[in-house]
Design a protein around this motif. Structure first.
Motif, PDB file in Angstrom:
ATOM      1  N   MET A 287      -4.365  -3.395  -8.315  1.00 47.18           N
ATOM      2  CA  MET A 287      -5.327  -3.640  -9.379  1.00 47.18           C
ATOM      3  C   MET A 287      -6.187  -2.411  -9.659  1.00 47.18           C
ATOM      4  O   MET A 287      -6.846  -2.338 -10.691  1.00 47.18           O
ATOM      5  N   THR A 288      -6.174  -1.444  -8.744  1.00 45.64           N
ATOM      6  CA  THR A 288      -7.021  -0.253  -8.924  1.00 45.64           C
ATOM      7  C   THR A 288      -6.743   0.443 -10.246  1.00 45.64           C
ATOM      8  O   THR A 288      -7.670   0.909 -10.928  1.00 45.64           O
ATOM      9  N   GLU A 289      -5.461   0.510 -10.631  1.00 47.23           N
ATOM     10  CA  GLU A 289      -5.104   1.207 -11.863  1.00 47.23           C
ATOM     11  C   GLU A 289      -5.652   0.504 -13.107  1.00 47.23           C
ATOM     12  O   GLU A 289      -5.727   1.114 -14.177  1.00 47.23           O
ATOM     13  N   ARG A 290      -6.040  -0.774 -12.974  1.00 47.57           N
ATOM     14  CA  ARG A 290      -6.590  -1.490 -14.121  1.00 47.57           C
ATOM     15  C   ARG A 290      -8.082  -1.235 -14.294  1.00 47.57           C
ATOM     16  O   ARG A 290      -8.616  -1.406 -15.392  1.00 47.57           O
ATOM     17  N   ILE A 291      -8.755  -0.831 -13.239  1.00 50.28           N
ATOM     18  CA  ILE A 291     -10.194  -0.610 -13.357  1.00 50.28           C
ATOM     19  C   ILE A 291     -10.559   0.874 -13.357  1.00 50.28           C
ATOM     20  O   ILE A 291     -11.660   1.232 -13.767  1.00 50.28           O
ATOM     21  N   LEU A 292      -9.625   1.731 -12.907  1.00 49.31           N
ATOM     22  CA  LEU A 292      -9.871   3.171 -12.898  1.00 49.31           C
ATOM     23  C   LEU A 292      -8.878   3.863 -13.835  1.00 49.31           C
ATOM     24  O   LEU A 292      -7.673   3.654 -13.733  1.00 49.31           O
ATOM     25  N   ILE A 293      -9.410   4.669 -14.716  1.00 48.86           N
ATOM     26  CA  ILE A 293      -8.576   5.467 -15.613  1.00 48.86           C
ATOM     27  C   ILE A 293      -8.363   6.826 -14.964  1.00 48.86           C
ATOM     28  O   ILE A 293      -9.319   7.584 -14.752  1.00 48.86           O
ATOM     29  N   LYS A 294      -7.120   7.128 -14.614  1.00 45.96           N
ATOM     30  CA  LYS A 294      -6.824   8.363 -13.888  1.00 45.96           C
ATOM     31  C   LYS A 294      -6.754   9.570 -14.821  1.00 45.96           C
ATOM     32  O   LYS A 294      -6.546   9.443 -16.029  1.00 45.96           O
ATOM     33  N   ASP A 295      -6.928  10.740 -14.205  1.00 43.26           N
ATOM     34  CA  ASP A 295      -6.821  12.035 -14.892  1.00 43.26           C
ATOM     35  C   ASP A 295      -7.887  12.223 -15.965  1.00 43.26           C
ATOM     36  O   ASP A 295      -7.739  13.054 -16.870  1.00 43.26           O
ATOM     37  N   GLU A 296      -8.954  11.457 -15.889  1.00 45.41           N
ATOM     38  CA  GLU A 296     -10.096  11.626 -16.780  1.00 45.41           C
ATOM     39  C   GLU A 296     -11.369  11.503 -15.947  1.00 45.41           C
ATOM     40  O   GLU A 296     -11.357  10.936 -14.864  1.00 45.41           O
ATOM     41  N   GLY A 297     -12.468  12.030 -16.473  1.00 36.52           N
ATOM     42  CA  GLY A 297     -13.748  11.837 -15.809  1.00 36.52           C
ATOM     43  C   GLY A 297     -14.030  12.817 -14.686  1.00 36.52           C
ATOM     44  O   GLY A 297     -13.552  13.967 -14.697  1.00 36.52           O
ATOM     45  N   GLN A 298     -14.773  12.347 -13.683  1.00 37.31           N
ATOM     46  CA  GLN A 298     -15.269  13.197 -12.609  1.00 37.31           C
ATOM     47  C   GLN A 298     -14.235  13.377 -11.493  1.00 37.31           C
ATOM     48  O   GLN A 298     -13.223  12.687 -11.437  1.00 37.31           O
ATOM     49  N   ARG A 299     -14.537  14.329 -10.608  1.00 36.08           N
ATOM     50  CA  ARG A 299     -13.655  14.592  -9.466  1.00 36.08           C
ATOM     51  C   ARG A 299     -13.949  13.613  -8.336  1.00 36.08           C
ATOM     52  O   ARG A 299     -15.094  13.340  -8.006  1.00 36.08           O
ATOM     53  N   PHE A 300     -12.869  13.103  -7.733  1.00 30.09           N
ATOM     54  CA  PHE A 300     -12.966  12.162  -6.627  1.00 30.09           C
ATOM     55  C   PHE A 300     -12.027  12.587  -5.504  1.00 30.09           C
ATOM     56  O   PHE A 300     -11.092  13.377  -5.729  1.00 30.09           O
ATOM     57  N   TYR A 301     -12.292  12.041  -4.324  1.00 26.20           N
ATOM     58  CA  TYR A 301     -11.411  12.243  -3.181  1.00 26.20           C
ATOM     59  C   TYR A 301     -10.810  10.898  -2.772  1.00 26.20           C
ATOM     60  O   TYR A 301     -11.517   9.898  -2.664  1.00 26.20           O
ATOM     61  N   ARG A 302      -9.513  10.909  -2.541  1.00 24.07           N
ATOM     62  CA  ARG A 302      -8.813   9.691  -2.115  1.00 24.07           C
ATOM     63  C   ARG A 302      -8.291   9.914  -0.698  1.00 24.07           C
ATOM     64  O   ARG A 302      -7.631  10.917  -0.413  1.00 24.07           O
ATOM     65  N   PHE A 303      -8.610   8.975   0.218  1.00 23.05           N
ATOM     66  CA  PHE A 303      -8.092   9.090   1.582  1.00 23.05           C
ATOM     67  C   PHE A 303      -7.807   7.699   2.135  1.00 23.05           C
ATOM     68  O   PHE A 303      -8.291   6.682   1.623  1.00 23.05           O
ATOM     69  N   ALA A 304      -6.988   7.649   3.163  1.00 22.31           N
ATOM     70  CA  ALA A 304      -6.568   6.384   3.764  1.00 22.31           C
ATOM     71  C   ALA A 304      -6.632   6.506   5.276  1.00 22.31           C
ATOM     72  O   ALA A 304      -6.658   7.607   5.832  1.00 22.31           O
ATOM     73  N   ASN A 305      -6.646   5.342   5.955  1.00 21.99           N
ATOM     74  CA  ASN A 305      -6.567   5.366   7.414  1.00 21.99           C
ATOM     75  C   ASN A 305      -5.228   4.803   7.873  1.00 21.99           C
ATOM     76  O   ASN A 305      -4.370   4.442   7.059  1.00 21.99           O
ATOM     77  N   ALA A 306      -5.051   4.720   9.165  1.00 26.25           N
ATOM     78  CA  ALA A 306      -3.757   4.306   9.713  1.00 26.25           C
ATOM     79  C   ALA A 306      -3.436   2.844   9.410  1.00 26.25           C
ATOM     80  O   ALA A 306      -2.271   2.436   9.476  1.00 26.25           O
ATOM     81  N   ASP A 307      -4.452   2.040   9.068  1.00 26.03           N
ATOM     82  CA  ASP A 307      -4.237   0.620   8.770  1.00 26.03           C
ATOM     83  C   ASP A 307      -3.903   0.370   7.307  1.00 26.03           C
ATOM     84  O   ASP A 307      -3.793  -0.781   6.888  1.00 26.03           O
ATOM     85  N   GLY A 308      -3.772   1.439   6.527  1.00 29.12           N
ATOM     86  CA  GLY A 308      -3.443   1.269   5.123  1.00 29.12           C
ATOM     87  C   GLY A 308      -4.638   1.007   4.219  1.00 29.12           C
ATOM     88  O   GLY A 308      -4.466   0.679   3.040  1.00 29.12           O
ATOM     89  N   LYS A 309      -5.859   1.171   4.733  1.00 26.41           N
ATOM     90  CA  LYS A 309      -7.050   1.007   3.907  1.00 26.41           C
ATOM     91  C   LYS A 309      -7.310   2.300   3.142  1.00 26.41           C
ATOM     92  O   LYS A 309      -7.173   3.391   3.697  1.00 26.41           O
TER      93      LYS A 309
END
Length: 361
Positions: free
Chosen positions: A1-23
């Protein structure tokens, strides 16, 4: 559902990271220290990340070393307008936690302006979770009306045109807020005050607690295969022998009273995330949840470690009957939620809860 609420490749810079549990987390580069307040790690590596990444995030070598992706995104316009209306503010900033993988996975966003945290919102397109949002909004209203202090106010709960439900709440959290990982007097005072404000007498069969246990009894086939069904059945019989047909004195139960759902600000405890809370449960069970979940997820104890603690001088506060009442409740809640599909941390926890129940019976 993330792609429905966030418009990618526009706007401000963000960092995306995950942990070993898939969060997965998505954090803005701007005011990163404020954004990282959404991140509540229990492991050593996560704690180090929260402490040092806001200072080192501009170094690309550091980002590559710890597998952090550099992206750009902005909020869906409809969601942005809804949040601006709820908080009565423009130019809002946000950080995103994509949720714990489970049947009740949902997105949680921290909403801020500059270095000031305004509140949080939860988003889901799942009808069951939407129903939980509605119940949480009503419960918070009820608790606030009873004078319970230091809990959120629901600012908005409803559907957006894109087919998902939004729950928005206020917060008092600041950069000076602290997360306390050991049980202290401040925790005892909170659940004691909650008990005193919500306590009521009623027939056991009319209580929320009875309905939870009865639902488990009717769906024992959903228990994980490695959980001893006979132990669970015996625990249910013990609960019924203790309270069935009697008038009980029950009170409100948070149901996820853990360090990652609370913070201390100016020597006061603030507690959030009430979506699983109930109004008529045996009093003070929240302490058993805090103890058990921190033992599993922060101390990384096994069931044998917890059993040794129960038999030690430190564990003398534990009342066996009350701990059994808690354990059968937590087994019931996740059995009913997962409906036979428990995986990952939930499946591991189920085995620990079951082992503890077996020891106490």
């Amino acid at each position: 559902m993330t792609e429905r609420i966030l418009i990618k490749d526009e706007g401000q810079r963000f960092y995306r990271f995950a942990n070993a549990d898939g969060k997965v987390w998505i954090m803005p580069a701007r005011h990163l220290r404020t954004a990282m307040e959404l991140y509540q790690p229990s492991g050593r590596n996560g704690i180090m990340l929260k402490r040092w990444f806001p200072l080192l995030h501009r170094i690309s070598l550091v980002r590559r070393k710890i597998h952090i992706e550099n992206i750009r995104c902005r909020l869906n316009r409809k969601l942005q307008r809804a949040l601006e209306k709820a908080f009565n503010a423009n130019d809002l900033e946000f950080a995103v936690f994509c949720g714990t993988p489970s049947v009740h996975q949902k997105i949680t966003m921290q909403i801020s302006k500059g270095s000031h945290i305004l509140g949080y919102c939860k988003i889901s397109d799942n009808e069951e979770i939407a129903a939980l949002f509605d119940k949480e909004a009503q419960l918070l209203k009820d608790l606030n009306s009873k004078g319970i202090k230091n809990i959120p106010e629901c600012l908005f709960c409803g559907n957006l045109p894109d087919g998902y439900t939004l729950f928005v709440q206020s917060t008092a959290k600041t950069l000076d807020s602290k997360v306390v990982h050991e049980w202290e007097d401040i925790h005892t005072r909170f659940i004691t005050d909650m008990r005193n404000a919500t306590i009521q007498k009623l027939r056991f069969e009319y209580s929320d607690y009875f309905h939870t246990i009865e639902a488990l009894r009717e769906h024992l086939e959903w228990l994980p295969a490695k959980v001893d069904k006979s132990v669970v059945e015996r625990a249910i019989r013990d609960i019924y022998n203790r309270w069935q047909g009697k008038e009980v004195t029950f009170s409100a139960y948070h149901a996820d009273f853990t360090p990652w759902n609370m913070f201390v600000e100016k020597c006061e405890l603030f507690v959030f995330d009430w979506e699983y809370a109930k109004m008529t449960y045996p009093p003070m069970l929240d302490r058993y949840h805090f103890f058990t979940q921190t033992a599993i997820f922060e101390r990384h104890w096994t069931s044998q470690d917890i059993i040794r603690y129960i038999g030690s001088n430190e564990g003398k506060w534990i009342n066996t009957d009350n701990y059994k009442a808690y354990l059968i409740e937590i087994i019931a809640r996740f059995t009913l939620r997962e409906q036979g599909k428990a995986e990952g941390d939930i499946a591991k926890s189920m085995l620990i809860w079951s082992d503890l129940l077996s020891f106490l019976i």
